[in-house]
Enzyme design. Structure first.
Site, PDB file in Angstrom:
ATOM      1  N   GLU A 131     -90.049 -51.862 -44.781  1.00  0.00           N
ATOM      2  CA  GLU A 131     -89.018 -51.108 -45.511  1.00  0.00           C
ATOM      3  C   GLU A 131     -87.683 -51.847 -45.390  1.00  0.00           C
ATOM      4  O   GLU A 131     -86.823 -51.446 -44.610  1.00  0.00           O
ATOM      5  CB  GLU A 131     -88.850 -49.712 -44.907  1.00  0.00           C
ATOM      6  CG  GLU A 131     -90.095 -48.847 -44.927  1.00  0.00           C
ATOM      7  CD  GLU A 131     -89.842 -47.518 -44.208  1.00  0.00           C
ATOM      8  OE1 GLU A 131     -88.913 -46.801 -44.614  1.00  0.00           O
ATOM      9  OE2 GLU A 131     -90.550 -47.246 -43.233  1.00  0.00           O
ATOM     10  N   GLU A 188     -79.244 -46.128 -49.726  1.00  0.00           N
ATOM     11  CA  GLU A 188     -79.350 -45.754 -48.318  1.00  0.00           C
ATOM     12  C   GLU A 188     -78.104 -44.980 -47.875  1.00  0.00           C
ATOM     13  O   GLU A 188     -77.232 -44.657 -48.673  1.00  0.00           O
ATOM     14  CB  GLU A 188     -79.580 -46.994 -47.452  1.00  0.00           C
ATOM     15  CG  GLU A 188     -81.045 -47.192 -47.071  1.00  0.00           C
ATOM     16  CD  GLU A 188     -81.621 -46.018 -46.275  1.00  0.00           C
ATOM     17  OE1 GLU A 188     -80.846 -45.220 -45.707  1.00  0.00           O
ATOM     18  OE2 GLU A 188     -82.858 -45.879 -46.223  1.00  0.00           O
TER      19      GLU A 188
HETATM   20  P1  ADP Z   1     -90.324 -43.737 -44.527  1.00  0.00           P
HETATM   21  O1  ADP Z   1     -90.882 -42.371 -44.582  1.00  0.00           O
HETATM   22  O2  ADP Z   1     -90.173 -44.237 -43.130  1.00  0.00           O
HETATM   23  O3  ADP Z   1     -89.059 -43.906 -45.345  1.00  0.00           O
HETATM   24  P2  ADP Z   1     -91.575 -45.264 -46.647  1.00  0.00           P
HETATM   25  O4  ADP Z   1     -92.238 -44.254 -47.491  1.00  0.00           O
HETATM   26  O5  ADP Z   1     -90.260 -45.790 -47.116  1.00  0.00           O
HETATM   27  O6  ADP Z   1     -91.454 -44.681 -45.156  1.00  0.00           O
HETATM   28  O7  ADP Z   1     -92.534 -46.536 -46.428  1.00  0.00           O
HETATM   29  C1  ADP Z   1     -93.819 -46.380 -45.934  1.00  0.00           C
HETATM   30  C2  ADP Z   1     -94.524 -47.727 -45.932  1.00  0.00           C
HETATM   31  O8  ADP Z   1     -95.755 -47.594 -45.217  1.00  0.00           O
HETATM   32  C3  ADP Z   1     -94.892 -48.253 -47.318  1.00  0.00           C
HETATM   33  O9  ADP Z   1     -94.675 -49.639 -47.388  1.00  0.00           O
HETATM   34  C4  ADP Z   1     -96.409 -47.945 -47.383  1.00  0.00           C
HETATM   35  O10 ADP Z   1     -97.135 -48.770 -48.287  1.00  0.00           O
HETATM   36  C5  ADP Z   1     -96.790 -48.218 -45.959  1.00  0.00           C
HETATM   37  N1  ADP Z   1     -98.112 -47.698 -45.547  1.00  0.00           N
HETATM   38  C6  ADP Z   1     -98.819 -46.649 -46.003  1.00  0.00           C
HETATM   39  N2  ADP Z   1    -100.019 -46.563 -45.401  1.00  0.00           N
HETATM   40  C7  ADP Z   1    -100.082 -47.608 -44.520  1.00  0.00           C
HETATM   41  C8  ADP Z   1    -101.066 -48.086 -43.603  1.00  0.00           C
HETATM   42  N3  ADP Z   1    -102.248 -47.482 -43.448  1.00  0.00           N
HETATM   43  N4  ADP Z   1    -100.776 -49.179 -42.885  1.00  0.00           N
HETATM   44  C9  ADP Z   1     -99.602 -49.812 -43.009  1.00  0.00           C
HETATM   45  N5  ADP Z   1     -98.645 -49.410 -43.859  1.00  0.00           N
HETATM   46  C10 ADP Z   1     -98.873 -48.323 -44.615  1.00  0.00           C
HETATM   47 MG    MG Z   2     -89.033 -45.785 -42.271  1.00  0.00          MG
HETATM   48 MG    MG Z   3     -84.314 -46.653 -44.753  1.00  0.00          MG
HETATM   49 MG    MG Z   4     -88.223 -45.686 -46.228  1.00  0.00          MG
END
Ligand code: ADP
Ligand code: MG
Ligand code: MG
Ligand code: MG
Ligand code: MG
Length: 444
Positions: A131, A188
Site C-alpha cells: 500500500e 490520504e
Molecule cells: P487497508 O485496509 O490496510 O487500507 P488495503 O485495502 O488498502 O488495506 O490493501 C490491502 C492489500 O492486501 C491489497 O493490496 C490486497 O490485494 C492485498 N491482499 C488481499 N489478500 C491478500 C493475501 N491473501 N495475501 C497478501 N495480500 C493480500
Molecule cells: Mg494498510
Molecule cells: Mg494508507
Molecule cells: Mg490502504
C-alpha cells in the site's frame, strides 16, 4: 505470462517497438535503466548483453565490472506513452557475472534465492500486497520540486477539495494499461498525500510492480507540473508515507496456509509461527524496511505509524495487524515498512524472518488489543512491549547482531548494505541542522 523469445520478437514487430528499457535494481532500491535500440534484441535474448557494473553504487568492485543482463521474459510490458521516436518496452533483468553465474549482489536474484528456501518448506507462493503512499509537491519553473503542496484535501475527501483527483485517476489509468490490477486509490490523511493500492501478487512480481509503480507515478505527476515523492516523512507535524505490506503464504494446492477455520481466530499455526518470526526479528528487519535517516521521523507516536513491536487483530496501531478477511484473503499486514525500502530486500527479509518462525516454532506474544499509545510506561513494561529502533543507527546495530537477517540478504548484500548505511548515518550525525541553530544559537 511466460513468453518465449519468439513471442517477444512477434510483439516487437506487431507493436513497432523501437527501444528496450532494461530494468534492474541497485542495493539502495533505485531502479536502474539501460536503454538499448531494438537492434540489440538478439544479443539480449541470447543473454549476451553486457554492461559495466562498476558504475552502479554498492554493486561490484572495479575488477569484476563486466556483467550480463538476462531478461525475465514474463516482465515484458510496452510503455503506454509512445513518443515520436517510437514505442519503448521494458524487461526486468537478472544480473549475471562474466562467468555466467547469477550475481549475488543483485537484490532480485537474492529474493529468488530466499523464495527457494520457502519452496523447500512446502509452500508455493509468498503473496505481497503493498500500500504505497506518496506526496505531491509543485514543481518550480525550472522543473525542480518545491515544498509547496498541490492541495489541502484530507482522507477520502471528494472534489473540489481533492484537486489531485484527476492526477490520481490518470496514474490509475496508466497503471491499468501496464497490466496492474488497481484495487483503490484515495487521498490520504495529510494534505497532498495519496495512496494507490493494487492487487497482491507473488513476491518477485510484487517487487517488480513497486519499482514500475514509482516510475509511473512520478512520470504522470510531472505531466501536471507536480513532483511525486516517496520520502517517508517530508513534512513536520503531519503523517508520513508508509508502504504497508500485506502478506500470506500459499501451499502447493493454492490454499492460503495462513487460514485455518478451526485455528484460534481463524489463523493457522503456520500464520502464528510466521508472525512470531517477524516479531522476533523486528528490530533488525527495521533497518531494511526503514533504511533512511528520515524513516525514523515517521516511526513516532501520533501519526498512525507504529512505534511498538506488537500485533493485534482488533486495532490499527501496532506494527502487525491481522485484517479481518479470512479464507483466501487471510493475511498479516506489516505496517512499519515505508516506501524508501528496497522492495526486493524488504520482502526477502520479511520472508526469511517468517520462515525462521516456522522452522523454529516461534510463538508470538499475546496480541495487544488496547490502544498502545494510551498505555503508560508501567503497563508497557508489564506486557514486555519493546519499541522499534528510534534511529537508523540503532536499527543498524540490531542488523549487525542478527544472523538470520544476514541469511536473508546473503553476505555480499548484507556487508555492502551495512557499509553504505553506516556511512549515511555518519554523514547525517555530523551535519549541524537548522533545528539545532534555532534551538541553541541564541540560548547558549
Ligand atoms: P487497508 O485496509 O490496510 O487500507 P488495503 O485495502 O488498502 O488495506 O490493501 C490491502 C492489500 O492486501 C491489497 O493490496 C490486497 O490485494 C492485498 N491482499 C488481499 N489478500 C491478500 C493475501 N491473501 N495475501 C497478501 N495480500 C493480500
Ligand atoms: Mg494498510
Ligand atoms: Mg494508507
Ligand atoms: Mg490502504
Ligand atoms: Mg483499504
Amino acid at each position: 505470462k511466460q513468453y518465449t523469445p519468439d513471442d517477444i520478437r512477434e510483439m516487437v514487430s506487431k507493436e513497432d517497438v523501437r527501444f528496450l528499457r532494461l530494468m534492474f535494481t541497485d542495493l539502495l532500491g533505485t531502479a536502474k535503466n539501460v536503454e538499448v535500440p531494438i537492434s540489440q534484441l538478439d544479443q539480449l535474448l541470447a543473454g549476451k548483453l553486457m554492461f559495466d557494473g562498476s558504475s552502479i553504487d554498492g554493486f561490484v568492485r572495479i575488477e569484476e565490472s563486466d556483467m550480463y543482463l538476462k531478461p525475465d521474459l514474463s516482465t515484458w510490458m510496452v510503455f503506454p506513452w509512445g513518443d515520436e521516436h517510437g514505442k519503448v518496452a521494458r524487461l526486468t533483468c537478472s544480473v549475471y557475472t562474466s562467468d555466467g553465474e547469477k550475481f549475488v549482489g543483485d537484490p532480485r536474484n537474492n529474493l529468488i534465492r530466499v523464495l527457494k528456501e520457502m519452496k523447500d518448506l512446502g509452500f508455493s507462493d509468498f503473496n505481497i500486497g503493498p500500500e504505497p503512499e506518496f506526496f505531491l509537491f509543485e514543481l518550480d519553473e525550472n522543473g525542480n520540486p518545491t515544498e509547496k503542496l498541490n492541495d489541502k484535501g484530507s482522507y477520502f475527501d471528494l472534489a473540489p477539495m481533492d484537486l489531485a483527483a484527476n492526477v490520481r485517476r490518470d496514474m490509475v489509468l496508466e497503471l491499468e494499461k501496464m497490466g496492474f490490477n488497481v484495487e483503490a486509490s484515495h487521498h490520504e490523511v495529510a494534505p497532498g498525500q495519496h495512496e494507490i493500492d493494487f492487487e497482491y501478487d507473488n513476491a518477485v512480481v510484487a517487487a517488480d510492480h513497486i519499482q514500475t509503480f514509482k516510475m509511473v507515478v512520478k512520470t504522470v505527476a510531472r505531466r501536471y507540473g507536480l513532483y511525486a515523492t516517496f520520502m517517508p516523512k517530508p513534512l513536520n507535524g503531519v503523517n508520513g508515507s508508509g508502504m504497508h505490506m500485506n502478506m500470506s503464504l500459499f501451499d502447493k494446492d493454492g490454499n492460503n496456509a495462513f487460514y485455518d477455520e478451526n485455528g484460534e481466530g481463524g489463523l493457522s499455526q503456520t500464520a502464528y509461527y510466521f508472525l512470531g518470526g517477524i516479531l522476533k526479528h523486528a528490530q533488525a528487519l527495521t533497518a531494511i524496511c526503514n533504511p533512511t535517516v528520515n524513516s525514523y521521523k515517521r516511526l513516532v507516536p501520533g501519526f498512525e505509524a507504529p512505534v511498538y513491536i506488537a500485533w493485534s487483530g482488533a486495532n490499527r496501531s501496532p506494527m502487525v495487524r491481522v485484517p479481518i478477511a479470512r479464507g483466501k484473503g487471510t493475511r498479516l499486514e506489516l505496517r512499519s515498512v515505508d516506501p524508501s525500502a528496497n522492495p526486493y530486500l524488504a520482502i526477502a527479509a520479511i520472508l526469511e524472518a517468517g520462515l525462521d518462525g516456522i522452522r523454529n516454532k516461534i510463538e508470538p506474544d499475546e496480541p495487544i488489543d488496547r490502544n498502545i499509545y494510551r498505555m503508560d510506561g508501567k503497563e508497557l513494561k508489564l506486557d514486555h512491549i519493546k519499541k522499534l529502533p528510534a534511529t537508523l543507527h540503532n536499527a543498524l546495530l540490531d542488523l549487525q547482531e542478527d544472523s538470520v537477517m544476514e541469511d536473508a540478504l546473503g553476505s555480499h548484500i548484507y556487508q555492502n548494505f551495512l557499509d553504505a548505511k553506516n556511512m549515511e548515518w555518519t554523514a547525517y550525525s555530523q551535519n549541524v541542522s537548522q533545528w539545532e541553530r534555532e534551538r541553541y544559537l541564541d540560548m547558549l
